[in-house]
Design a protein around this motif. Structure first.
Motif, PDB file in Angstrom:
ATOM      1  N   ALA A 180       0.829  -1.209   0.000  1.00 37.66           N
ATOM      2  CA  ALA A 180       0.000   0.000   0.000  1.00 37.66           C
ATOM      3  C   ALA A 180       0.862   1.257   0.000  1.00 37.66           C
ATOM      4  O   ALA A 180       0.597   2.211  -0.745  1.00 37.66           O
ATOM      5  N   LEU A 181       1.896   1.271   0.819  1.00 32.94           N
ATOM      6  CA  LEU A 181       2.789   2.438   0.862  1.00 32.94           C
ATOM      7  C   LEU A 181       3.537   2.597  -0.461  1.00 32.94           C
ATOM      8  O   LEU A 181       3.711   3.723  -0.946  1.00 32.94           O
ATOM      9  N   ASN A 182       3.963   1.490  -1.046  1.00 33.06           N
ATOM     10  CA  ASN A 182       4.647   1.567  -2.344  1.00 33.06           C
ATOM     11  C   ASN A 182       3.718   2.113  -3.423  1.00 33.06           C
ATOM     12  O   ASN A 182       4.102   2.968  -4.223  1.00 33.06           O
ATOM     13  N   GLY A 183       2.507   1.578  -3.471  1.00 28.34           N
ATOM     14  CA  GLY A 183       1.549   2.051  -4.472  1.00 28.34           C
ATOM     15  C   GLY A 183       1.226   3.513  -4.310  1.00 28.34           C
ATOM     16  O   GLY A 183       1.105   4.264  -5.302  1.00 28.34           O
ATOM     17  N   TYR A 184       1.119   3.958  -3.065  1.00 27.54           N
ATOM     18  CA  TYR A 184       0.864   5.369  -2.763  1.00 27.54           C
ATOM     19  C   TYR A 184       2.044   6.240  -3.206  1.00 27.54           C
ATOM     20  O   TYR A 184       1.867   7.273  -3.872  1.00 27.54           O
TER      21      TYR A 184
ATOM     22  N   TRP B   2       3.399  10.472  -4.967  1.00 25.21           N
ATOM     23  CA  TRP B   2       4.644  11.149  -4.593  1.00 25.21           C
ATOM     24  C   TRP B   2       5.730  10.737  -5.569  1.00 25.21           C
ATOM     25  O   TRP B   2       6.785  10.224  -5.180  1.00 25.21           O
ATOM     26  N   ARG B   3       5.459  10.910  -6.833  1.00 21.07           N
ATOM     27  CA  ARG B   3       6.382  10.447  -7.863  1.00 21.07           C
ATOM     28  C   ARG B   3       7.741  11.130  -7.717  1.00 21.07           C
ATOM     29  O   ARG B   3       7.835  12.316  -7.411  1.00 21.07           O
ATOM     30  N   PHE B   4       8.775  10.366  -7.942  1.00 21.62           N
ATOM     31  CA  PHE B   4      10.146  10.843  -7.814  1.00 21.62           C
ATOM     32  C   PHE B   4      10.914  10.400  -9.050  1.00 21.62           C
ATOM     33  O   PHE B   4      10.427   9.588  -9.848  1.00 21.62           O
TER      34      PHE B   4
ATOM     35  N   GLU C 183       9.177   5.289 -12.241  1.00 18.93           N
ATOM     36  CA  GLU C 183       8.674   4.343 -13.233  1.00 18.93           C
ATOM     37  C   GLU C 183       9.618   3.146 -13.372  1.00 18.93           C
ATOM     38  O   GLU C 183       9.181   2.012 -13.559  1.00 18.93           O
ATOM     39  N   LEU C 184      10.913   3.398 -13.280  1.00 23.75           N
ATOM     40  CA  LEU C 184      11.882   2.305 -13.342  1.00 23.75           C
ATOM     41  C   LEU C 184      11.739   1.395 -12.125  1.00 23.75           C
ATOM     42  O   LEU C 184      11.799   0.167 -12.242  1.00 23.75           O
ATOM     43  N   VAL C 185      11.547   1.998 -10.957  1.00 29.41           N
ATOM     44  CA  VAL C 185      11.360   1.206  -9.742  1.00 29.41           C
ATOM     45  C   VAL C 185      10.130   0.317  -9.874  1.00 29.41           C
ATOM     46  O   VAL C 185      10.159  -0.876  -9.537  1.00 29.41           O
ATOM     47  N   PHE C 186       9.037   0.893 -10.386  1.00 33.16           N
ATOM     48  CA  PHE C 186       7.815   0.107 -10.557  1.00 33.16           C
ATOM     49  C   PHE C 186       8.023  -1.009 -11.579  1.00 33.16           C
ATOM     50  O   PHE C 186       7.556  -2.136 -11.383  1.00 33.16           O
ATOM     51  N   ALA C 187       8.739  -0.719 -12.666  1.00 30.59           N
ATOM     52  CA  ALA C 187       9.004  -1.736 -13.688  1.00 30.59           C
ATOM     53  C   ALA C 187       9.813  -2.894 -13.105  1.00 30.59           C
ATOM     54  O   ALA C 187       9.543  -4.068 -13.394  1.00 30.59           O
ATOM     55  N   LEU C 188      10.794  -2.578 -12.264  1.00 33.46           N
ATOM     56  CA  LEU C 188      11.606  -3.626 -11.648  1.00 33.46           C
ATOM     57  C   LEU C 188      10.776  -4.459 -10.679  1.00 33.46           C
ATOM     58  O   LEU C 188      10.921  -5.688 -10.611  1.00 33.46           O
TER      59      LEU C 188
END
Length: 292
Positions: A104-108, A113-115, A119-124
């Motif tokens: 939940a915290l990651n998805g939030y 709070w995009r940094f 997008e690369l972190v989410f892809a990994l």
């Protein structure tokens, strides 16, 4: 009005009846193995034969269930799954809570709070959903050894949390994409920080996706065999490993009624979860399936 009349015609009623008939037959077909397991589990051993698979028990008994529950394994022999049933709960509950919270915290963070590099972190993390479990057995065993928690419940909990985070992050990320960014922006202007926004704005509307995450993780962890047999000792094994030991360490006459009773005991929690919360699982998946 014409549409209402057409729906009430005999042909429409016949078509609806045929549809329900096909659905009922399909449901009976899929539930048949469960019915066979249940009937076999309450039959005395004398009533079990190759030709009596679908026959009703003549003298039903709960003795196979009592024996299947049994006691803890001693040495290489397993006398039941009872003790390991609670082992599974001790592993599943913290693993589900931790992986759901982190997801939940990651998805939030990945949506509101995009940094740089988010997008690369989410892809990994998404890539982690497709890694075969067998590939990581050796490095995971080495990691647990370095941490000093190999062959322990804590080690199994860590393994399931690590592999669950990728899925829970995906669930929550897709759900939170559909929540207006203006709500978060307004809260930031009022001075709310990262955790307060999550607690006050995101979490109250997250019930559908929390249900999805909990059911998904509970089912995956409870039914896991590979990690359980690879990273546990005799006294920390989950119920799936104990079930395998019970079935494969029988001596003399094969007690199919005891095996079926043990399988029913092992499957009971997931059956209860889906019966009680199955409709919420579907709603939660639908809520997040068209977003992001």
């Amino acid at each position: 009005m014409a549409n209402v009349i057409r729906r009430q015609t005999p042909a429409a009623r016949l078509g609806r009846g045929l549809l329900y008939g096909v659905l009922i037959l399909a449901a009976l077909f899929y539930i048949l193995p469960l019915v066979v397991m249940l009937m076999t589990s309450v039959k005395p051993l004398s009533e079990i034969s190759p030709g009596s698979l679908l026959s009703f028990p003549q003298n039903p008994t709960l003795a196979p269930w009592t024996k299947a529950w049994g006691e803890a394994c001693t040495g290489m022999r397993c006398d039941g799954v009872g003790g390991y049933f609670w082992n599974s709960f001790a592993i599943v509950i913290p693993a589900v809570l931790i992986s759901t919270t982190i997801g939940a915290l990651n998805g939030y963070a990945l949506t509101k709070w995009r940094f740089k590099g988010s997008e690369l972190v989410f892809a990994l993390m998404l890539f982690g959903c497709f890694i075969p479990f067998q590939v990581v057995l050796l490095p995971m065993a080495q990691t647990l050894g370095w941490l000093g928690i190999s062959s322990s419940r804590a080690g199994l909990i860590l393994v399931h949390v690590v592999f669950g985070i990728a899925f829970t992050t995906l669930f929550f990320r897709n759900f939170y994409v559909g929540i207006p960014n203006e709500l978060v922006s307004a809260a930031k202007l009022d001075g709310a920080g990262f955790f307060r926004i999550f607690w006050r704005i995101l979490l109250p509307v997250s019930a559908p996706i929390i249900v999805v995450s909990v059911i998904w993780q509970f089912t995956q962890i409870w039914n896991d065999f590979l990690f359980g047999v690879a990273f546990s000792a005799h006294n920390t094994q989950p119920v799936t490993v104990a079930l395998n030991n019970l079935v494969n360490t029988s001596t003399g006459v094969r007690e199919y009624n005891v095996d079926m009773a043990a399988a029913m005991i092992a499957a009971l929690p997931t059956l209860v979860v889906y019966v009680l919360a199955g409709k919420y699982f579907v709603r939660g998946l639908t809520a997040g399936s068209v977003k992001g």
